[in-house]
Scaffold this motif. Structure first.
Motif, PDB file in Angstrom:
ATOM      1  N   ASP A  35       0.899  -1.356  -0.070  1.00  0.00           N
ATOM      2  CA  ASP A  35      -0.070  -0.117   0.024  1.00  0.00           C
ATOM      3  C   ASP A  35       0.794   1.176   0.032  1.00  0.00           C
ATOM      4  OD1 ASP A  35      -2.425  -1.013  -0.019  1.00  0.00           O
ATOM      5  OD2 ASP A  35      -2.730  -1.219   2.101  1.00  0.00           O
ATOM      6  N   LEU A  36       2.073   1.332   0.961  1.00  0.00           N
ATOM      7  CA  LEU A  36       2.779   2.434   0.794  1.00  0.00           C
ATOM      8  C   LEU A  36       3.422   2.587  -0.312  1.00  0.00           C
ATOM      9  CD1 LEU A  36       4.266   1.933   4.675  1.00  0.00           C
ATOM     10  CD2 LEU A  36       2.488   3.810   3.875  1.00  0.00           C
ATOM     11  N   THR A  37       4.140   1.662  -0.893  1.00  0.00           N
ATOM     12  CA  THR A  37       4.758   1.796  -2.105  1.00  0.00           C
ATOM     13  C   THR A  37       3.726   2.160  -3.305  1.00  0.00           C
ATOM     14  OG1 THR A  37       6.148  -0.322  -1.632  1.00  0.00           O
ATOM     15  CG2 THR A  37       6.087   0.247  -3.999  1.00  0.00           C
ATOM     16  N   ALA A  38       2.621   1.671  -3.467  1.00  0.00           N
ATOM     17  CA  ALA A  38       1.670   2.094  -4.168  1.00  0.00           C
ATOM     18  C   ALA A  38       1.268   3.763  -4.338  1.00  0.00           C
ATOM     19  CB  ALA A  38       0.509   1.354  -4.414  1.00  0.00           C
ATOM     20  N   LYS A  39       0.885   3.910  -2.970  1.00  0.00           N
ATOM     21  CA  LYS A  39       0.735   5.512  -2.929  1.00  0.00           C
ATOM     22  C   LYS A  39       1.906   6.508  -3.142  1.00  0.00           C
ATOM     23  CE  LYS A  39      -2.629   4.651   0.917  1.00  0.00           C
ATOM     24  NZ  LYS A  39      -2.673   4.968   2.288  1.00  0.00           N
ATOM     25  N   HIS A  40       3.220   5.838  -2.917  1.00  0.00           N
ATOM     26  CA  HIS A  40       4.284   6.701  -3.217  1.00  0.00           C
ATOM     27  C   HIS A  40       4.443   6.524  -4.950  1.00  0.00           C
ATOM     28  CE1 HIS A  40       8.233   8.392  -3.115  1.00  0.00           C
ATOM     29  NE2 HIS A  40       8.797   7.542  -4.095  1.00  0.00           N
ATOM     30  N   LEU A  41       4.251   5.522  -5.548  1.00  0.00           N
ATOM     31  CA  LEU A  41       4.444   5.496  -7.071  1.00  0.00           C
ATOM     32  C   LEU A  41       3.226   6.380  -7.597  1.00  0.00           C
ATOM     33  CD1 LEU A  41       5.248   1.754  -7.425  1.00  0.00           C
ATOM     34  CD2 LEU A  41       6.863   3.770  -8.005  1.00  0.00           C
ATOM     35  N   ASN A  42       2.241   6.092  -7.050  1.00  0.00           N
ATOM     36  CA  ASN A  42       0.980   6.973  -7.606  1.00  0.00           C
ATOM     37  C   ASN A  42       1.264   8.354  -7.462  1.00  0.00           C
ATOM     38  OD1 ASN A  42      -1.651   6.934  -8.835  1.00  0.00           O
ATOM     39  ND2 ASN A  42      -2.563   7.483  -6.830  1.00  0.00           N
ATOM     40  N   GLY A  43       1.717   8.932  -6.249  1.00  0.00           N
ATOM     41  CA  GLY A  43       2.062  10.278  -6.159  1.00  0.00           C
ATOM     42  C   GLY A  43       3.069  10.767  -7.139  1.00  0.00           C
ATOM     43  N   GLN A  47       2.898   4.110 -12.669  1.00  0.00           N
ATOM     44  CA  GLN A  47       2.262   2.900 -12.820  1.00  0.00           C
ATOM     45  C   GLN A  47       3.183   1.593 -12.931  1.00  0.00           C
ATOM     46  OE1 GLN A  47      -0.849   2.106 -11.644  1.00  0.00           O
ATOM     47  NE2 GLN A  47      -0.249   0.062 -11.751  1.00  0.00           N
ATOM     48  N   ILE A  48       3.538   0.696 -11.891  1.00  0.00           N
ATOM     49  CA  ILE A  48       4.605  -0.389 -12.117  1.00  0.00           C
ATOM     50  C   ILE A  48       3.668  -1.551 -12.183  1.00  0.00           C
ATOM     51  CG2 ILE A  48       6.453  -1.460 -11.318  1.00  0.00           C
ATOM     52  CD1 ILE A  48       7.545   1.201 -10.487  1.00  0.00           C
ATOM     53  N   THR A  49       3.983  -2.516 -12.852  1.00  0.00           N
ATOM     54  CA  THR A  49       3.640  -3.922 -12.840  1.00  0.00           C
ATOM     55  C   THR A  49       4.608  -4.835 -12.528  1.00  0.00           C
ATOM     56  OG1 THR A  49       1.591  -3.828 -14.319  1.00  0.00           O
ATOM     57  CG2 THR A  49       2.358  -5.832 -13.919  1.00  0.00           C
ATOM     58  N   CYS A  50       4.592  -5.775 -11.369  1.00  0.00           N
ATOM     59  CA  CYS A  50       5.833  -6.354 -11.198  1.00  0.00           C
ATOM     60  C   CYS A  50       5.317  -8.040 -10.863  1.00  0.00           C
ATOM     61  CB  CYS A  50       6.879  -5.727 -10.343  1.00  0.00           C
ATOM     62  SG  CYS A  50       5.883  -5.398  -8.642  1.00  0.00           S
ATOM     63  N   SER A  51       6.384  -8.842 -10.859  1.00  0.00           N
ATOM     64  CA  SER A  51       6.028 -10.361 -10.311  1.00  0.00           C
ATOM     65  C   SER A  51       7.227 -10.794  -9.363  1.00  0.00           C
ATOM     66  CB  SER A  51       5.694 -10.894 -11.580  1.00  0.00           C
ATOM     67  OG  SER A  51       5.512 -12.362 -11.261  1.00  0.00           O
ATOM     68  N   ARG A  52       6.968 -11.715  -8.536  1.00  0.00           N
ATOM     69  CA  ARG A  52       7.860 -12.090  -7.783  1.00  0.00           C
ATOM     70  C   ARG A  52       8.248 -13.544  -8.446  1.00  0.00           C
ATOM     71  NH1 ARG A  52      11.748 -13.771  -6.119  1.00  0.00           N
ATOM     72  NH2 ARG A  52      12.213 -14.168  -4.020  1.00  0.00           N
ATOM     73  N   VAL A  90      -2.816 -13.725 -13.019  1.00  0.00           N
ATOM     74  CA  VAL A  90      -3.221 -13.849 -11.519  1.00  0.00           C
ATOM     75  C   VAL A  90      -2.577 -12.748 -10.653  1.00  0.00           C
ATOM     76  CG1 VAL A  90      -3.000 -15.399  -9.519  1.00  0.00           C
ATOM     77  CG2 VAL A  90      -3.163 -16.220 -11.909  1.00  0.00           C
ATOM     78  N   VAL A  91      -3.748 -11.698 -10.377  1.00  0.00           N
ATOM     79  CA  VAL A  91      -3.380 -10.589  -9.631  1.00  0.00           C
ATOM     80  C   VAL A  91      -3.411 -10.687  -8.163  1.00  0.00           C
ATOM     81  CG1 VAL A  91      -3.995  -8.028  -9.326  1.00  0.00           C
ATOM     82  CG2 VAL A  91      -4.143  -9.138 -11.778  1.00  0.00           C
ATOM     83  N   ILE A  92      -2.393 -10.318  -7.484  1.00  0.00           N
ATOM     84  CA  ILE A  92      -2.032 -10.607  -6.213  1.00  0.00           C
ATOM     85  C   ILE A  92      -2.386  -9.163  -5.468  1.00  0.00           C
ATOM     86  CG2 ILE A  92      -0.308 -11.070  -4.322  1.00  0.00           C
ATOM     87  CD1 ILE A  92       1.183 -12.771  -6.322  1.00  0.00           C
ATOM     88  N   PHE A  93      -1.851  -8.049  -6.284  1.00  0.00           N
ATOM     89  CA  PHE A  93      -2.036  -6.827  -5.788  1.00  0.00           C
ATOM     90  C   PHE A  93      -2.428  -5.885  -6.648  1.00  0.00           C
ATOM     91  CE2 PHE A  93      -0.655  -2.515  -4.050  1.00  0.00           C
ATOM     92  CZ  PHE A  93      -1.311  -2.451  -2.882  1.00  0.00           C
ATOM     93  N   ASP A  94      -3.194  -4.757  -6.369  1.00  0.00           N
ATOM     94  CA  ASP A  94      -3.655  -3.822  -7.486  1.00  0.00           C
ATOM     95  C   ASP A  94      -4.302  -2.677  -6.938  1.00  0.00           C
ATOM     96  OD1 ASP A  94      -3.762  -2.755  -9.891  1.00  0.00           O
ATOM     97  OD2 ASP A  94      -5.463  -4.170 -10.874  1.00  0.00           O
ATOM     98  N   LYS A  95      -3.459  -1.672  -6.971  1.00  0.00           N
ATOM     99  CA  LYS A  95      -3.859  -0.312  -6.521  1.00  0.00           C
ATOM    100  C   LYS A  95      -3.120   0.984  -7.598  1.00  0.00           C
ATOM    101  CE  LYS A  95      -5.238  -0.999  -1.809  1.00  0.00           C
ATOM    102  NZ  LYS A  95      -5.379  -0.798  -0.667  1.00  0.00           N
ATOM    103  N   PRO A  96      -3.675   2.176  -7.677  1.00  0.00           N
ATOM    104  CA  PRO A  96      -3.105   2.882  -8.337  1.00  0.00           C
ATOM    105  C   PRO A  96      -1.633   3.115  -7.959  1.00  0.00           C
ATOM    106  CG  PRO A  96      -5.129   3.820  -7.884  1.00  0.00           C
ATOM    107  CD  PRO A  96      -5.066   2.356  -6.927  1.00  0.00           C
TER     108      PRO A  96
END
Length: 172
Positions: A35-43, A47-52, A90-96
């Motif tokens: 969540d914190l990473t998504a908020k920082h990137l969105n700010g 927009q990044i898509t990644c996979s582990r 298969v989406v694990i996490f998806d936020k702006p």
């Protein structure tokens, strides 16, 4: 400046501090971090898509891959794995700002079977995990999976165990 370690013992001592309990991350901890990473990137209007889909090893960045065929091939392989992960969807996490997709089912299956085949590394749940990955990949393809086609090197006992768990989804 960073610290430099001349041997693995001192690096291990640095990472594994004696007397300090290593706290395992919970799902809540991980989601809070995402969540914190998504908020920082969105700010930052990113927009990044990644996979582990890599190992626990440190990956390489900003390396002259033109003159290093091993690294160039590694980057190509990682890019292909990422494309497969996005295709599987298969989406694990998806936020702006941040989207995390699961590693490809076939990648997970082969990695899990390789791990299960190594003495001392196998966990009691490895084969049931492998069975679930095999089932998901078979459903995605709409066909049975031939393990031999992927160069998976596992013992006959493990194949028997896997067939017992998901035989209807594998061939051979």
């Amino acid at each position: 400046m960073g610290q430099c370690f001349s041997d693995t013992a001192s690096l291990t001592d640095f990472v594994n501090k004696p007397g300090v309990e290593d706290k395992q991350l919970t799902a809540q901890d991980i989601n809070r971090g995402l969540d914190l990473t998504a908020k920082h990137l969105n700010g930052k209007k990113k927009q990044i898509t990644c996979s582990r889909a890599s190992t626990a090893d440190v990956d390489f960045f900003s390396v002259d891959t033109v003159n290093n065929p091993v690294l160039r091939d590694g980057i190509r392989s990682a890019a292909k794995t990422m494309q497969l992960a996005i295709r599987d969807g298969v989406v694990i996490f998806d936020k702006p700002g941040l989207k995390v997709v699961a590693a490809p089912w076939m990648y997970c299956l082969v990695a899990k079977l390789e791990k299960a085949g190594k003495r001392g590394n196998a966990k009691s749940y490895d084969m049931s995990d492998a069975a679930q990955y095999l089932i998901q990949e078979s459903k995605r393809r709409g066909a049975k999976i031939k393990l031999k086609a992927y160069g998976v090197n596992i013992q006959e006992a493990q194949i028997t165990q896997l067939k017992a768990l998901c035989g209807g989804y594998m061939e051979g």
